[in-house]
Design a protein around this motif. Structure first.
Motif: not given
Length: 222
Positions: A151, A154, A213
């Motif tokens: 990820r 991100q 997030n």
């Protein structure tokens, strides 16, 4: 893998006796630490003679090495399975993946901590114990880092290849401190264990992720 001080059990009956001895030894170590791991006490807990223990292990050190190898083999297998399952969920956002991965590591420490603690302390004077323990630590770091770097797009850290293993080390070091010395050791501000675990996960998320997030850590790793 050959374990120092362990005599291989060939027959099923002998293997069954060995398992009983090792289970009793884990219990004795968890309850009384190194001093509590007396061969006579282990034999009594296992329902076997002292001679049966020495038939399978050269001495107390041989028994300790067998406990460590068997326990860490279990931990390695559990970590591989858990991280494979996490890796099979490609749609999981980075924040939740960090929480689940961190929770998985904490769960193993909680499950095995009473035995891990005395073994880690003993490893300071035993290179073989230290080498085997380091292998599991390295595996945990590899699994965590490899998973979270899937990820990387991100994450907001400048160097994810450095930041992700650093997040692991911050989490791992804190958890191992508590495993070795107890959850309240060295603390001026007493924080409940469950709260500490959640805050450790949040710490990793805050270090690696953008604001907005970062999901709640509650329930991770169960």
């Amino acid at each position: 893998m050959t374990t120092p001080g362990r005599r291989p059990a060939q027959q099923k009956r002998s293997r069954d006796t060995e398992r009983k001895i090792l289970a009793a030894a884990r219990q004795a170590l968890a309850e009384g630490g190194w001093e509590g791991l007396a061969v006579a006490r282990v034999a009594a807990k296992a329902g076997v003679s002292v001679g049966s223990v020495y038939d399978r292990f050269t001495d107390k050190d041989g028994l300790v090495h067998a406990i460590q190898h068997d326990m860490l083999d279990e931990v390695d297998a559990a970590l591989r399975a858990a991280f494979a399952e996490l890796g099979a969920r490609p749609g999981t956002p980075a924040g939740q993946l960090i929480a689940d991965a961190a929770g998985t590591l904490v769960l193993q420490a909680v499950r095995h901590g009473p035995v891990m603690g005395p073994l880690i302390l003993r490893a300071t004077a035993d290179a073989s114990l230290r080498e085997r323990g380091n292998a599991t630590s390295a595996l945990a770091e590899e699994l965590f880092t490899t998973l979270i770097l899937t990820r990387a797009d991100q994450l907001t850290c400048i160097r994810p290849d450095v930041a992700v293993p650093m997040a692991f080390r911050a989490l791992f070091s804190t958890v191992m401190w508590q495993v070795i010395f107890g959850p309240g050791a060295g603390q001026h501000y007493l924080i409940p264990e469950d709260t500490q675990r959640q805050e450790l996960i949040t710490l990793c998320q805050n270090y690696l992720l953008p604001v907005g997030n970062r999901p709640e850590a509650e329930g991770s790793g169960s």
